[in-house]
Design a protein around this motif. Structure first.
Motif, PDB file in Angstrom:
ATOM      1  N   LEU A  16       0.828  -1.202   0.000  1.00  0.00           N
ATOM      2  CA  LEU A  16       0.000   0.000   0.000  1.00  0.00           C
ATOM      3  C   LEU A  16       0.867   1.258   0.000  1.00  0.00           C
ATOM      4  O   LEU A  16       0.521   2.259  -0.640  1.00  0.00           O
ATOM      5  CB  LEU A  16      -0.931   0.004   1.219  1.00  0.00           C
ATOM      6  N   ASP A  17       2.001   1.217   0.686  1.00  0.00           N
ATOM      7  CA  ASP A  17       2.915   2.364   0.701  1.00  0.00           C
ATOM      8  C   ASP A  17       3.555   2.563  -0.663  1.00  0.00           C
ATOM      9  O   ASP A  17       3.704   3.701  -1.134  1.00  0.00           O
ATOM     10  CB  ASP A  17       3.999   2.153   1.762  1.00  0.00           C
ATOM     11  N   VAL A  18       3.948   1.467  -1.301  1.00  0.00           N
ATOM     12  CA  VAL A  18       4.533   1.548  -2.644  1.00  0.00           C
ATOM     13  C   VAL A  18       3.528   2.148  -3.618  1.00  0.00           C
ATOM     14  O   VAL A  18       3.844   3.037  -4.406  1.00  0.00           O
ATOM     15  CB  VAL A  18       4.976   0.152  -3.124  1.00  0.00           C
ATOM     16  N   ALA A  19       2.281   1.655  -3.562  1.00  0.00           N
ATOM     17  CA  ALA A  19       1.252   2.133  -4.477  1.00  0.00           C
ATOM     18  C   ALA A  19       0.938   3.603  -4.245  1.00  0.00           C
ATOM     19  O   ALA A  19       0.766   4.381  -5.196  1.00  0.00           O
ATOM     20  CB  ALA A  19      -0.010   1.286  -4.318  1.00  0.00           C
ATOM     21  N   SER A  20       0.874   4.004  -2.986  1.00  0.00           N
ATOM     22  CA  SER A  20       0.583   5.399  -2.667  1.00  0.00           C
ATOM     23  C   SER A  20       1.643   6.328  -3.246  1.00  0.00           C
ATOM     24  O   SER A  20       1.317   7.390  -3.793  1.00  0.00           O
ATOM     25  CB  SER A  20       0.497   5.570  -1.145  1.00  0.00           C
ATOM     26  N   ALA A  21       2.905   5.928  -3.139  1.00  0.00           N
ATOM     27  CA  ALA A  21       3.990   6.748  -3.672  1.00  0.00           C
ATOM     28  C   ALA A  21       3.920   6.877  -5.191  1.00  0.00           C
ATOM     29  O   ALA A  21       4.397   7.866  -5.755  1.00  0.00           O
ATOM     30  CB  ALA A  21       5.336   6.162  -3.262  1.00  0.00           C
ATOM     31  N   ARG A  22       3.308   5.891  -5.851  1.00  0.00           N
ATOM     32  CA  ARG A  22       3.211   5.914  -7.309  1.00  0.00           C
ATOM     33  C   ARG A  22       1.849   6.443  -7.787  1.00  0.00           C
ATOM     34  O   ARG A  22       1.581   6.452  -8.985  1.00  0.00           O
ATOM     35  CB  ARG A  22       3.441   4.507  -7.876  1.00  0.00           C
ATOM     36  N   GLY A  23       0.997   6.827  -6.858  1.00  0.00           N
ATOM     37  CA  GLY A  23      -0.315   7.331  -7.232  1.00  0.00           C
ATOM     38  C   GLY A  23      -1.271   6.257  -7.708  1.00  0.00           C
ATOM     39  O   GLY A  23      -2.203   6.532  -8.465  1.00  0.00           O
ATOM     40  N   VAL A  24      -1.069   5.020  -7.252  1.00  0.00           N
ATOM     41  CA  VAL A  24      -1.922   3.896  -7.639  1.00  0.00           C
ATOM     42  C   VAL A  24      -2.738   3.472  -6.419  1.00  0.00           C
ATOM     43  O   VAL A  24      -2.194   3.278  -5.334  1.00  0.00           O
ATOM     44  CB  VAL A  24      -1.083   2.699  -8.143  1.00  0.00           C
ATOM     45  N   LYS A  25      -4.041   3.319  -6.601  1.00  0.00           N
ATOM     46  CA  LYS A  25      -4.905   2.934  -5.489  1.00  0.00           C
ATOM     47  C   LYS A  25      -5.099   1.427  -5.465  1.00  0.00           C
ATOM     48  O   LYS A  25      -5.323   0.799  -6.494  1.00  0.00           O
ATOM     49  CB  LYS A  25      -6.264   3.616  -5.615  1.00  0.00           C
ATOM     50  N   ILE A  26      -5.002   0.864  -4.263  1.00  0.00           N
ATOM     51  CA  ILE A  26      -5.280  -0.562  -4.067  1.00  0.00           C
ATOM     52  C   ILE A  26      -6.453  -0.692  -3.106  1.00  0.00           C
ATOM     53  O   ILE A  26      -6.452  -0.093  -2.022  1.00  0.00           O
ATOM     54  CB  ILE A  26      -4.060  -1.307  -3.489  1.00  0.00           C
ATOM     55  N   GLU A  27      -7.453  -1.454  -3.508  1.00  0.00           N
ATOM     56  CA  GLU A  27      -8.576  -1.753  -2.627  1.00  0.00           C
ATOM     57  C   GLU A  27      -8.357  -3.132  -2.012  1.00  0.00           C
ATOM     58  O   GLU A  27      -7.834  -4.036  -2.661  1.00  0.00           O
ATOM     59  CB  GLU A  27      -9.887  -1.706  -3.405  1.00  0.00           C
ATOM     60  N   THR A  28      -8.744  -3.271  -0.762  1.00  0.00           N
ATOM     61  CA  THR A  28      -8.529  -4.534  -0.058  1.00  0.00           C
ATOM     62  C   THR A  28      -9.846  -5.295   0.080  1.00  0.00           C
ATOM     63  O   THR A  28     -10.926  -4.718   0.020  1.00  0.00           O
ATOM     64  CB  THR A  28      -7.933  -4.293   1.335  1.00  0.00           C
ATOM     65  N   TYR A  29      -9.726  -6.595   0.259  1.00  0.00           N
ATOM     66  CA  TYR A  29     -10.897  -7.438   0.478  1.00  0.00           C
ATOM     67  C   TYR A  29     -10.521  -8.595   1.395  1.00  0.00           C
ATOM     68  O   TYR A  29      -9.337  -8.917   1.546  1.00  0.00           O
ATOM     69  CB  TYR A  29     -11.462  -7.955  -0.845  1.00  0.00           C
ATOM     70  N   GLN A  30     -11.536  -9.190   1.992  1.00  0.00           N
ATOM     71  CA  GLN A  30     -11.330 -10.354   2.852  1.00  0.00           C
ATOM     72  C   GLN A  30     -11.581 -11.613   2.045  1.00  0.00           C
ATOM     73  O   GLN A  30     -12.665 -11.796   1.488  1.00  0.00           O
ATOM     74  CB  GLN A  30     -12.286 -10.325   4.045  1.00  0.00           C
ATOM     75  N   ARG A  31     -10.586 -12.470   1.948  1.00  0.00           N
ATOM     76  CA  ARG A  31     -10.718 -13.673   1.133  1.00  0.00           C
ATOM     77  C   ARG A  31     -11.715 -14.666   1.726  1.00  0.00           C
ATOM     78  O   ARG A  31     -11.773 -14.839   2.948  1.00  0.00           O
ATOM     79  CB  ARG A  31      -9.362 -14.361   0.970  1.00  0.00           C
TER      80      ARG A  31
END
Length: 408
Positions: A54-69
């Motif tokens: 999530l930190d890597v994505a934030s720095a690149r301006g990419v959003k990641i959504e999370t889910y419970q498997r």
């Protein structure tokens, strides 16, 4: 200009790792080719502390959504992924990783071939039960040869490196080294997960190799974390006590290890970390899973590239062999400079994120023609036993919780 197509990207993990970071980099870069990526990752894979994807994505301006498997129930997981695909109006499903539960995509948003199914496997082997008629992306040259008779399209796209940002950088180097002025003059850096699978033994080899460099003004700096961290730290402490100096230093995980790469005099690595090392213009010693160490140079570059900077071969006297390579590099600044320059040129030519993203966009475009109902049906027969088992578990979950494994 036509409207952008939407790609649902299914991640296997939100921990720091090469394949996941590749997915984030590609999501950022393929926007230039008309593809908007929406990334989803399982929340239970977030590390308990420290940086994550999530930190890597934030720095690149990419959003990641999370889910419970939905563990153990295929149909439920497929339905959840289907709902997510509908909610974002996904045109393409792209699954990253051999362990990313591709069956939820197959029986969910890709059922009946309604959406193209792309599967990236950047591991060093492809499991025999991997779908045969999807568009498969691999990153290792020898796999392309092994899979030449696979009926579905197989495309070699090297794990990308953003060579514009990953480049020799004096400011980044100083930023990293300024906090390590108590260490040796020559920094040997390894950026790696400290996990038992594939990663821990090379790190252990590097730690043991430092016992042979006690007379050199050098320190091994280990950047990363993982399940084997405590054991490896204790090994490093024993090496330091024996030498009465700091030969091994553990730096912990970094969301962006760019400063560590830039600040190294010599880099150790395998796979994607090896490729990224080259972009920073530093000499690279490629480590294998079971102790091999090979200097990346013009003579070895073709073979190492074909193997994605990895080897499964064992090596006798592995620490001694690595120590000999490191001594030669420490003693020859001219060789370090020459190898660093060659490595940088190789990375720009072979791993450039822009070029790799152009290839990925081409796979996306062709997938609309290559994957449909017929391709999907050709893989169904492989799924019938597992689908039937999942349906039984869903209809009577209490029974399967009570039964010992293998009796249901």
């Amino acid at each position: 200009m036509s409207l952008a197509k939407t790609v649902l990207v299914q991640l296997s993990s939100l921990a720091l790792g090469g394949t996941q970071i590749n997915a984030v980099d590609f999501a950022m870069a393929v926007e230039d080719y008309g593809y908007r990526s929406v990334l989803f990752g399982p929340v239970d894979t977030l590390p308990p502390g420290g940086p994550s994807l999530l930190d890597v994505a934030s720095a690149r301006g990419v959003k990641i959504e999370t889910y419970q498997r939905a563990r153990g129930v295929l149909i439920k997981g497929a339905e959840e992924l289907e709902q997510r695909a509908r909610s974002i109006a996904a045109d393409i499903i792209h699954v990253y990783g051999a362990d990313a539960e591709p069956r939820t995509a197959f029986w969910g948003p890709c059922r009946w071939g309604r959406r193209p199914f792309i599967h990236t496997v950047y591991e060093m082997f492809v499991e025999p039960d991997t779908y045969q008629h999807t568009s498969l992306i691999i990153g290792t040259g020898y796999l392309q040869e092994e899979l030449r008779n696979r009926p579905g399209p197989t495309t070699l796209i090297s794990p990308p490196v953003d060579v514009a940002s990953d480049a020799p950088n004096g400011d980044l180097a100083e930023q990293f080294r300024s906090g390590l002025n108590h260490l040796g003059k020559h920094l040997i850096v390894i950026v790696s997960r400290l996990d038992k699978w594939m990663k821990a033994y090379p790190v252990e080899t590097a730690i043991r190799a430092m016992t042979y460099l006690a007379d050199y003004d050098a320190t091994l700096v280990v950047v990363g974390t993982g399940t084997e961290e405590a054991r490896l730290i204790e090994l490093g402490r024993r090496v330091n006590r024996s030498a009465a100096k700091t030969l091994v230093h553990f730096h912990g995980a970094m969301a962006d290890p760019g400063p560590a790469y830039a600040g190294a005099d010599i880099l150790l690595g395998m796979g994607g970390s090896g490729a990224r090392s080259l972009a920073f213009g530093r000499p690279l010693v490629v480590q294998g899973e079971w102790g091999t160490s090979e200097l990346f140079c013009p003579e070895s570059s073709k073979s190492l590239f074909r193997r994605s900077f990895w080897s499964a071969e064992p090596q006798l006297d592995a620490p001694e062999n690595l120590a000999d390579l490191l001594k030669d590099l420490i003693d020859s600044p001219e060789q370090r400079e020459e190898l660093g320059r060659f490595g940088r040129e190789f990375a720009v030519k072979s791993f450039n994120l822009d070029a790799m993203s152009r290839q990925l966009a081409s796979v996306y475009e062709q997938s609309f023609k290559r994957y449909g109902r017929l391709a999907w049906l050709r893989d169904v027969h492989r799924e019938v036993p597992e689908l039937a088992d999942s349906m039984r578990r869903r209809m009577d979950p209490a029974r399967y919780r009570r039964c010992p494994a293998g009796e249901a």
